[in-house]
Design a protein around this motif. Structure first.
Motif: not given
Length: 83
Positions: A58-83
């Motif tokens: 959820d936090r990574a998704d928010e980062m993508a929505e707010r900064l990493l991707a422009n939803p008008t022109i970008h699609d994005y995927d989030v994958a999470v793995a435990e370190r």
């Protein structure tokens, strides 16, 4: 809290011009590779602490929505793995 790595992959939506991919595809074809399509993407790896994998996603998704991707022109995927 648990340590996670969230990987956010951002790519242009289909139909949006991707000059980097077009140039790379032409170069690969000149080298003898047959391609039907090629798209470029940016990948961000974010190390973070979260209560569980869902919260990390959820936090990574928010980062993508707010900064990493422009939803008008970008699609994005989030994958999470435990370190």
């Amino acid at each position: 809290m648990t340590a996670y790595t969230a990987t956010v992959t951002v790519r242009l939506k289909r139909g949006v011009l991707d000059p980097e991919a077009e140039t790379t595809q032409r170069a690969l074809e000149r080298l003898g590779f047959e391609l039907s399509d090629l798209r470029s993407a940016d990948r961000f790896e974010v190390d973070l602490e979260a209560a569980d994998a869902d919260e990390a996603a959820d936090r990574a998704d928010e980062m993508a929505e707010r900064l990493l991707a422009n939803p008008t022109i970008h699609d994005y995927d989030v994958a999470v793995a435990e370190r």
